[in-house]
Design a protein around this motif. Structure first.
Motif, PDB file in Angstrom:
ATOM      1  N   GLY A   1       0.784  -1.214   0.000  1.00 54.13           N
ATOM      2  CA  GLY A   1       0.000   0.000   0.000  1.00 54.13           C
ATOM      3  C   GLY A   1       0.824   1.275   0.000  1.00 54.13           C
ATOM      4  O   GLY A   1       2.051   1.262   0.154  1.00 54.13           O
ATOM      5  N   ALA A   2       0.114   2.410  -0.171  1.00 52.73           N
ATOM      6  CA  ALA A   2       0.766   3.710  -0.350  1.00 52.73           C
ATOM      7  C   ALA A   2       1.576   4.136   0.865  1.00 52.73           C
ATOM      8  O   ALA A   2       2.669   4.708   0.729  1.00 52.73           O
ATOM      9  N   ALA A   3       1.071   3.898   2.066  1.00 54.31           N
ATOM     10  CA  ALA A   3       1.782   4.338   3.268  1.00 54.31           C
ATOM     11  C   ALA A   3       3.148   3.663   3.369  1.00 54.31           C
ATOM     12  O   ALA A   3       4.151   4.302   3.708  1.00 54.31           O
ATOM     13  N   ALA A   4       3.204   2.365   3.062  1.00 56.53           N
ATOM     14  CA  ALA A   4       4.479   1.649   3.104  1.00 56.53           C
ATOM     15  C   ALA A   4       5.431   2.165   2.024  1.00 56.53           C
ATOM     16  O   ALA A   4       6.644   2.295   2.257  1.00 56.53           O
ATOM     17  N   ALA A   5       4.879   2.477   0.848  1.00 54.24           N
ATOM     18  CA  ALA A   5       5.718   3.021  -0.226  1.00 54.24           C
ATOM     19  C   ALA A   5       6.318   4.356   0.188  1.00 54.24           C
ATOM     20  O   ALA A   5       7.500   4.635  -0.083  1.00 54.24           O
ATOM     21  N   LEU A   6       5.527   5.199   0.854  1.00 57.94           N
ATOM     22  CA  LEU A   6       6.030   6.515   1.287  1.00 57.94           C
ATOM     23  C   LEU A   6       7.131   6.369   2.330  1.00 57.94           C
ATOM     24  O   LEU A   6       8.076   7.171   2.346  1.00 57.94           O
ATOM     25  N   LEU A   7       7.034   5.370   3.196  1.00 58.14           N
ATOM     26  CA  LEU A   7       8.120   5.123   4.151  1.00 58.14           C
ATOM     27  C   LEU A   7       9.401   4.732   3.418  1.00 58.14           C
ATOM     28  O   LEU A   7      10.496   5.187   3.765  1.00 58.14           O
ATOM     29  N   ALA A   8       9.270   3.894   2.397  1.00 59.86           N
ATOM     30  CA  ALA A   8      10.439   3.499   1.610  1.00 59.86           C
ATOM     31  C   ALA A   8      11.032   4.698   0.870  1.00 59.86           C
ATOM     32  O   ALA A   8      12.261   4.831   0.759  1.00 59.86           O
ATOM     33  N   LEU A   9      10.167   5.581   0.386  1.00 61.27           N
ATOM     34  CA  LEU A   9      10.644   6.772  -0.321  1.00 61.27           C
ATOM     35  C   LEU A   9      11.271   7.776   0.625  1.00 61.27           C
ATOM     36  O   LEU A   9      12.131   8.573   0.217  1.00 61.27           O
ATOM     37  N   GLU A  10      10.855   7.767   1.880  1.00 62.54           N
ATOM     38  CA  GLU A  10      11.478   8.648   2.867  1.00 62.54           C
ATOM     39  C   GLU A  10      12.962   8.330   3.007  1.00 62.54           C
ATOM     40  O   GLU A  10      13.808   9.216   3.096  1.00 62.54           O
ATOM     41  N   GLU A  11      13.280   7.050   2.983  1.00 65.66           N
ATOM     42  CA  GLU A  11      14.685   6.644   3.026  1.00 65.66           C
ATOM     43  C   GLU A  11      15.411   7.085   1.758  1.00 65.66           C
ATOM     44  O   GLU A  11      16.547   7.562   1.804  1.00 65.66           O
ATOM     45  N   ALA A  12      14.739   6.959   0.619  1.00 69.88           N
ATOM     46  CA  ALA A  12      15.352   7.379  -0.644  1.00 69.88           C
ATOM     47  C   ALA A  12      15.600   8.880  -0.676  1.00 69.88           C
ATOM     48  O   ALA A  12      16.560   9.348  -1.303  1.00 69.88           O
ATOM     49  N   SER A  13      14.753   9.655   0.005  1.00 68.22           N
ATOM     50  CA  SER A  13      14.870  11.117  -0.033  1.00 68.22           C
ATOM     51  C   SER A  13      16.151  11.608   0.621  1.00 68.22           C
ATOM     52  O   SER A  13      16.552  12.764   0.411  1.00 68.22           O
ATOM     53  N   ARG A  14      16.808  10.765   1.411  1.00 68.40           N
ATOM     54  CA  ARG A  14      18.056  11.171   2.067  1.00 68.40           C
ATOM     55  C   ARG A  14      19.224  11.219   1.093  1.00 68.40           C
ATOM     56  O   ARG A  14      20.270  11.784   1.402  1.00 68.40           O
ATOM     57  N   ASP A  15      19.050  10.615  -0.062  1.00 63.43           N
ATOM     58  CA  ASP A  15      20.100  10.661  -1.086  1.00 63.43           C
ATOM     59  C   ASP A  15      20.129  12.061  -1.686  1.00 63.43           C
ATOM     60  O   ASP A  15      19.094  12.559  -2.149  1.00 63.43           O
ATOM     61  N   PRO A  16      21.282  12.742  -1.700  1.00 65.55           N
ATOM     62  CA  PRO A  16      21.347  14.106  -2.252  1.00 65.55           C
ATOM     63  C   PRO A  16      20.858  14.202  -3.692  1.00 65.55           C
ATOM     64  O   PRO A  16      20.355  15.244  -4.110  1.00 65.55           O
ATOM     65  N   ALA A  17      20.984  13.110  -4.453  1.00 64.32           N
ATOM     66  CA  ALA A  17      20.577  13.139  -5.860  1.00 64.32           C
ATOM     67  C   ALA A  17      19.061  13.188  -6.019  1.00 64.32           C
ATOM     68  O   ALA A  17      18.563  13.510  -7.104  1.00 64.32           O
ATOM     69  N   ALA A  18      18.314  12.879  -4.946  1.00 67.57           N
ATOM     70  CA  ALA A  18      16.853  12.835  -5.055  1.00 67.57           C
ATOM     71  C   ALA A  18      16.276  14.182  -5.461  1.00 67.57           C
ATOM     72  O   ALA A  18      15.257  14.244  -6.153  1.00 67.57           O
ATOM     73  N   SER A  19      16.913  15.269  -5.050  1.00 63.65           N
ATOM     74  CA  SER A  19      16.382  16.603  -5.340  1.00 63.65           C
ATOM     75  C   SER A  19      16.358  16.919  -6.832  1.00 63.65           C
ATOM     76  O   SER A  19      15.641  17.824  -7.266  1.00 63.65           O
ATOM     77  N   GLY A  20      17.120  16.165  -7.636  1.00 67.22           N
ATOM     78  CA  GLY A  20      17.149  16.416  -9.069  1.00 67.22           C
ATOM     79  C   GLY A  20      16.630  15.267  -9.909  1.00 67.22           C
ATOM     80  O   GLY A  20      16.782  15.282 -11.136  1.00 67.22           O
TER      81      GLY A  20
END
Length: 437
Positions: free
Chosen positions: A365-384
């Motif tokens: 589900g979406a909530a679990a996906a957002l938790l996984a993406l929260e970890e991905a957001s820590r990568d500096p490259a995510a902003s681009g």
């Protein structure tokens, strides 16, 4: 390229510059690398920088002449001929060895041509493949060598190379300049390796180039088409040549060939008639190319004969699992997630994390996906990275956060220079806006 006009139409001399610029830009993307490879092979790989300049000069001459003289019947052949003429002019002015000049003036003299190329001939019959190995020199760090090869041989713009490495265009432009300078200052010869050990050293870099070539074709950085079938086809051709060559037929090469064949098989179903992307869940699976899929599984079987599990093996396995599902709702999400977990251990990159989050969302589900993406957001490259925001926007909207979804889709659109993808993102943004009013 299909036949185009042979002379300017009324008003074109004054107002056709934009269409000519677009045509030349497309030719650069599609043909420059092959022209560079062919001419460098003919004149000697030590003349690579000169050949690259000659091709650039030919493109500039096309921009100057075609708006007034009209586009030639065979534009790519015209560019090659002009580039060859410019290269010969440089060779004459530079008083290059008379034997090499004689070879260049008489392309039919294959015996002399073979002698002029020396050790560079014979290992690979394909000019582009030979150039990949020549440019993936150990004189440069791996990333610099791969980036420079994408620029010189594949004809990537600085923006396209930057997208491949998820860095800014300015940063990549500087890296390319530094790489060329280091190569020049090191005095290293740009040659096709003939030693088995050196060939094995360069092979992982070549695989990286072919992989990134396909990625750009599969999800174009910019332009009017989301998919560049020519680039996907060329990358797959090179992978199959490597898989078939006795000097490079390794399990990892077969894994790459399998992965590209699996992805190529779905290419025709990835876009609508207007070029907009079609998500996997909506793709017409009857359009998938069964012949390519069968060959992909043959390559995957060969890939499994080694004793190493690489990132390419795992990516090919992921692609195969999608193809084995007769319908989207029959996809083995648990198996995919296990494979992604292994891939994340092997290659903990932003792209892997974002793709894994999609599978998490399908399974939990979406909530679990957002938790996984929260970890991905820590990568500096995510902003681009446009797909990080596109995926997060999708799951935010599914989780009930319409405003967060709209913000992410706007951010994804701002990071996108692909016309059909911008249009698609804007349509999804508008749909979210309508649903909340």
């Amino acid at each position: 390229m299909s036949e185009v006009r042979t002379g300017p139409t009324e008003g074109e001399a004054a107002g056709g510059d934009d269409s000519v610029q677009l045509l030349v830009a497309n030719l650069f993307r599609r043909s420059a690398g092959a022209i560079v490879a062919g001419l460098a092979r003919r004149y000697g790989l030590e003349q690579l920088a000169m050949v690259e300049d000659a091709v650039q000069d030919a493109l500039l001459e096309a921009l100057r002449r075609w708006p007034f003289e009209g586009v030639p019947r065979e534009p790519a052949a015209w560019l090659r001929t002009v580039a060859e003429r410019k290269a010969l002019d440089v060779l004459r002015r530079g008083a290059v060895l008379e034997r090499k000049l004689a070879v260049a003036m008489d392309p039919d003299d294959t015996a002399d041509a073979d002698r002029a190329r020396g050790d560079d001939a014979g290992l690979f019959d394909d000019d582009v493949l030979g150039m990949l190995f020549a440019c993936c020199t150990p004189a440069l760090e791996r990333e610099a060598a791969v980036a420079l090869t994408l620029s010189v041989v594949a004809g990537f713009t600085a923006r396209e190379v930057a997208q491949a490495f998820l860095v800014s265009e300015a940063t990549m432009a500087q890296r390319l300049v530094r790489a060329k300078r280091r190569l020049r200052e090191s005095g290293a010869r740009v040659v096709i390796p003939t030693d088995a050990e050196e060939l094995a050293t360069r092979l992982p870099r070549v695989l990286g180039v072919v992989y990134l070539m396909f990625n750009e074709g599969y999800d174009a950085t910019e332009g009017d088409a989301l998919v560049r079938e020519d680039l996907c086809g060329e990358a797959t051709r090179l992978a199959l040549l490597l898989a078939d060559h006795p000097a490079t037929t390794t399990p990892e090469v077969h894994a790459l060939a399998a992965l590209l064949l699996f992805q190529l098989a779905r290419l025709s179903s990835r876009t609508e008639g207007d070029g907009a992307p079609v998500l996997l869940e909506s793709q017409d699976r009857t359009r998938w190319d069964r012949r390519l899929i069968a060959e992909g599984f043959r390559q995957l079987e060969k890939a499994g004969r080694g004793d190493r599990l690489t990132s390419l093996h795992l990516q090919a396995e992921i692609a195969s699992r999608h193809l084995l599902a007769v319908q989207f709702d029959q996809t083995d999400w648990d198996g995919l997630l296990r494979t992604y977990d292994l891939l994340l251990e092997c290659e903990p990159t932003l792209v892997v994390r974002v793709n894994r989050a999609v599978v998490v969302g399908q399974r939990f589900g979406a909530a679990a996906a957002l938790l996984a993406l929260e970890e991905a957001s820590r990568d500096p490259a995510a902003s681009g990275y446009r797909w990080f925001f596109a995926v997060r926007g999708h799951f935010r909207a599914k989780a009930g956060d319409a405003e967060g979804g709209r913000q992410d889709l706007r951010r994804a659109s701002a990071l996108t220079r692909s016309t059909p993808l911008v249009r698609w993102l804007e349509e999804r943004h508008a749909a979210l806006l309508d649903s909340s009013t």
